[in-house]
Design an enzyme around this catalytic site. Structure first.
Site, PDB file in Angstrom:
ATOM      1  N   THR A 152      -0.651   7.619  -1.014  1.00 12.53           N
ATOM      2  CA  THR A 152      -1.977   7.564  -1.656  1.00 12.53           C
ATOM      3  C   THR A 152      -2.871   6.499  -1.032  1.00 12.53           C
ATOM      4  O   THR A 152      -4.085   6.512  -1.247  1.00 12.53           O
ATOM      5  CB  THR A 152      -1.832   7.212  -3.150  1.00 12.53           C
ATOM      6  OG1 THR A 152      -1.276   5.879  -3.240  1.00 12.53           O
ATOM      7  CG2 THR A 152      -0.895   8.172  -3.874  1.00 12.53           C
ATOM      8  N   ASP A 206       1.138  -2.005  12.293  1.00 12.80           N
ATOM      9  CA  ASP A 206       1.506  -2.486  10.954  1.00 12.80           C
ATOM     10  C   ASP A 206       1.814  -3.985  11.038  1.00 12.80           C
ATOM     11  O   ASP A 206       2.832  -4.402  11.608  1.00 12.80           O
ATOM     12  CB  ASP A 206       2.725  -1.716  10.437  1.00 12.80           C
ATOM     13  CG  ASP A 206       3.012  -2.033   8.978  1.00 12.80           C
ATOM     14  OD1 ASP A 206       3.037  -1.099   8.165  1.00 12.80           O
ATOM     15  OD2 ASP A 206       3.196  -3.233   8.648  1.00 12.80           O
ATOM     16  N   ASP A 254       5.251  -5.233   9.527  1.00 10.26           N
ATOM     17  CA  ASP A 254       6.404  -4.835  10.350  1.00 10.26           C
ATOM     18  C   ASP A 254       6.463  -5.634  11.648  1.00 10.26           C
ATOM     19  O   ASP A 254       7.537  -6.037  12.094  1.00 10.26           O
ATOM     20  CB  ASP A 254       6.333  -3.335  10.664  1.00 10.26           C
ATOM     21  CG  ASP A 254       6.725  -2.489   9.467  1.00 10.26           C
ATOM     22  OD1 ASP A 254       7.371  -3.024   8.542  1.00 10.26           O
ATOM     23  OD2 ASP A 254       6.379  -1.294   9.449  1.00 10.26           O
ATOM     24  N   ARG A 275       0.857  -1.173   0.000  1.00 20.63           N
ATOM     25  CA  ARG A 275       0.000   0.000   0.000  1.00 20.63           C
ATOM     26  C   ARG A 275       0.896   1.227   0.000  1.00 20.63           C
ATOM     27  O   ARG A 275       1.702   1.407   0.903  1.00 20.63           O
ATOM     28  CB  ARG A 275      -0.864  -0.053   1.262  1.00 20.63           C
ATOM     29  CG  ARG A 275      -2.014   0.872   1.248  1.00 20.63           C
ATOM     30  CD  ARG A 275      -2.914   0.586   2.419  1.00 20.63           C
ATOM     31  NE  ARG A 275      -2.360   1.078   3.668  1.00 20.63           N
ATOM     32  CZ  ARG A 275      -3.087   1.455   4.701  1.00 20.63           C
ATOM     33  NH1 ARG A 275      -4.407   1.361   4.635  1.00 20.63           N
ATOM     34  NH2 ARG A 275      -2.543   1.887   5.792  1.00 20.63           N
TER      35      ARG A 275
HETATM   36  O1  LIG Z   1      -6.881  -2.477   3.022  1.00 19.53           O
HETATM   37  P1  LIG Z   1      -5.661  -1.657   2.676  1.00 19.53           P
HETATM   38  O2  LIG Z   1      -5.871  -0.192   2.962  1.00 19.53           O
HETATM   39  O3  LIG Z   1      -5.188  -1.908   1.283  1.00 19.53           O
HETATM   40  O4  LIG Z   1      -4.526  -2.063   3.702  1.00 19.53           O
HETATM   41  C1  LIG Z   1      -4.250  -3.359   4.051  1.00 19.53           C
HETATM   42  C2  LIG Z   1      -2.930  -3.809   3.508  1.00 19.53           C
HETATM   43  O5  LIG Z   1      -1.867  -3.113   4.172  1.00 19.53           O
HETATM   44  C3  LIG Z   1      -0.947  -4.055   4.707  1.00 19.53           C
HETATM   45  O6  LIG Z   1       0.046  -4.369   3.806  1.00 19.53           O
HETATM   46  P2  LIG Z   1       1.295  -3.373   3.515  1.00 19.53           P
HETATM   47  O7  LIG Z   1       0.969  -2.443   2.405  1.00 19.53           O
HETATM   48  O8  LIG Z   1       1.713  -2.738   4.807  1.00 19.53           O
HETATM   49  O9  LIG Z   1       2.386  -4.351   2.947  1.00 19.53           O
HETATM   50  P3  LIG Z   1       3.281  -5.402   3.761  1.00 19.53           P
HETATM   51  O10 LIG Z   1       2.384  -6.571   4.048  1.00 19.53           O
HETATM   52  O11 LIG Z   1       4.369  -5.714   2.812  1.00 19.53           O
HETATM   53  O12 LIG Z   1       3.763  -4.742   5.036  1.00 19.53           O
HETATM   54  C4  LIG Z   1      -1.830  -5.242   4.991  1.00 19.53           C
HETATM   55  O13 LIG Z   1      -1.125  -6.428   5.186  1.00 19.53           O
HETATM   56  C5  LIG Z   1      -2.749  -5.271   3.800  1.00 19.53           C
HETATM   57  O14 LIG Z   1      -2.220  -5.952   2.682  1.00 19.53           O
HETATM   58  O1  LIG Z   2      -3.847  -0.895  10.469  1.00 19.02           O
HETATM   59  C1  LIG Z   2      -3.281  -1.299   9.427  1.00 19.02           C
HETATM   60  C2  LIG Z   2      -3.707  -0.909   8.149  1.00 19.02           C
HETATM   61  C3  LIG Z   2      -3.064  -1.388   7.056  1.00 19.02           C
HETATM   62  N1  LIG Z   2      -2.017  -2.222   7.209  1.00 19.02           N
HETATM   63  C4  LIG Z   2      -1.601  -2.623   8.440  1.00 19.02           C
HETATM   64  O2  LIG Z   2      -0.638  -3.403   8.553  1.00 19.02           O
HETATM   65  N2  LIG Z   2      -2.231  -2.141   9.516  1.00 19.02           N
HETATM   66 MG   LIG Z   3       2.924  -3.356   6.170  1.00 15.35          MG
END
Ligand SMILES: O=P(O)(O)OC[C@H]1O[C@H](OP(=O)(O)OP(=O)(O)O)[C@H](O)[C@@H]1O
Ligand SMILES: O=c1cc[nH]c(=O)[nH]1
Ligand SMILES: [Mg+2]
Length: 209
Positions: free
Chosen positions: A108, A200, A203, A104
Site C-alpha cells: 500500500t 532502499d 537495506d 512503509r
Molecule cells: O516517504 P515514504 O513513501 O513514506 O518512504 C520513505 C520511507 O521509506 C523508508 O523506510 P522503510 O519503510 O524502507 O523502513 P526501514 O527504514 O526500516 O527500511 C525510508 O527510510 C523512509 O522512512
Molecule cells: O527510494 C526509496 C523510497 C523509499 N524508501 C527508500 O529507502 N528508498
Molecule cells: Mg527500507
C-alpha cells in the site's frame, strides 16, 4: 508555507554521488551517510542563537560568543534515520534523541507506526526529524503528526533525497516545517522508489536484503 532548502555544498554533493552508486558497499555507504548528515547539520544549525560572554584567554580578557542554550532534539525515523544520528551528534553532542519506528507497507506504501519514544520535554525543543528518504512523504508526514500530537511546536525535517511528491505532502500538511535536503530528485517509480535515488536506504545501511 515551509521553505525547502537544497544544500548544494560541494562536499555534500560529492559524497552524495558515492552514496547513490550501486557499487558502494555497506561500510562505505554507512560512513558516507553519517558524514553527509554532519555536513547538513552544520548548515541547518546556522541560525542557532548565540550570546556574548567574557572569558580569559592566556593573553587577555575577550568578549566571545557561545551558544545560548537552545535545546535540540533529533528524531530519526527507524530504521534508516538511525544512519544519520551519529554524524549529527558529532556536531551537537548535547542533543537528545527520540525515536519513531515506522515502516512503509510494500503493497500500500502506507506507513505503519510500531514504536515511539521521545524526550519528555519535546515541546521546548527544536526537533530535527531525520530520514534519508522522503518518497511519497507518508512516513515523514505521520512522524511529524505524531510529534505534534505529543506537543512538539518547532520541527525541521532533514532528508538526503526527496521526490517532489513527498515535498508537496509535507508542504501541504505541515506548512510550519522547513525541509532540508541534499537533493530534490526527479520522481517516484511505480514501486514508490525515488528516481534516480539510491535504492532502499535501510537495506543499504544495514546490509539486509
Ligand atoms: O516517504 P515514504 O513513501 O513514506 O518512504 C520513505 C520511507 O521509506 C523508508 O523506510 P522503510 O519503510 O524502507 O523502513 P526501514 O527504514 O526500516 O527500511 C525510508 O527510510 C523512509 O522512512
Ligand atoms: O527510494 C526509496 C523510497 C523509499 N524508501 C527508500 O529507502 N528508498
Ligand atoms: Mg527500507
Amino acid at each position: 508555507m515551509g521553505n525547502v532548502y537544497v544544500l548544494d555544498h560541494p562536499l555534500i554533493q560529492h559524497k552524495l554521488t558515492y552514496i547513490r552508486k550501486k557499487s558502494t558497499g555497506t561500510k562505505e555507504f554507512r560512513e558516507l551517510v553519517d558524514e553527509v548528515a554532519g555536513l547538513m547539520a552544520f548548515e541547518i544549525t546556522r541560525d542557532l542563537p548565540v550570546e556574548e560572554i567574557t572569558i580569559d584567554t592566556p593573553v587577555t580578557q575577550a568578549k566571545t560568543k557561545t551558544l545560548s542554550g537552545k535545546k535540540i532534539g533529533l528524531v530519526p525515523i527507524l530504521r534508516a534515520g538511525l544512519g544519520m544520528v551519529d554524524g549529527i551528534l558529532s556536531l551537537i553532542p548535547a542533543a537528545k534523541v527520540g525515536h519513531v519506528g515506522l515502516y512503509r507497507d510494500p503493497e500500500t506504501l502506507k506507513p505503519v507506526e510500531y514504536y515511539i519514544k521521545l524526550p519528555s520535554d519535546i515541546e521546548e525543543r527544536e526537533l530535527i526529524v531525520i530520514d534519508p528518504m522522503l518518497a511519497t512523504g507518508g512516513s515523514a508526514n505521520d512522524a511529524i503528526h505524531s510529534l505534534k500530537k505529543r506537543g512538539a511546536k518547532n520541527i525541521k525535517l532533514m532528508c538526503l533525497i526527496a521526490a517532489p511528491e513527498g515535498v508537496e505532502v509535507i508542504k501541504e500538511e505541515h506548512p510550519d516545517v522547513d525541509i532540508y535536503l541534499a537533493s530534490l530528485d526527479e520522481k517516484l517509480d511505480e514501486k514508490g522508489y525515488i528516481v534516480p535515488g539510491l535504492g532502499d536506504a535501510g537495506d543499504r545501511l544495514f546490509g539486509t536484503k
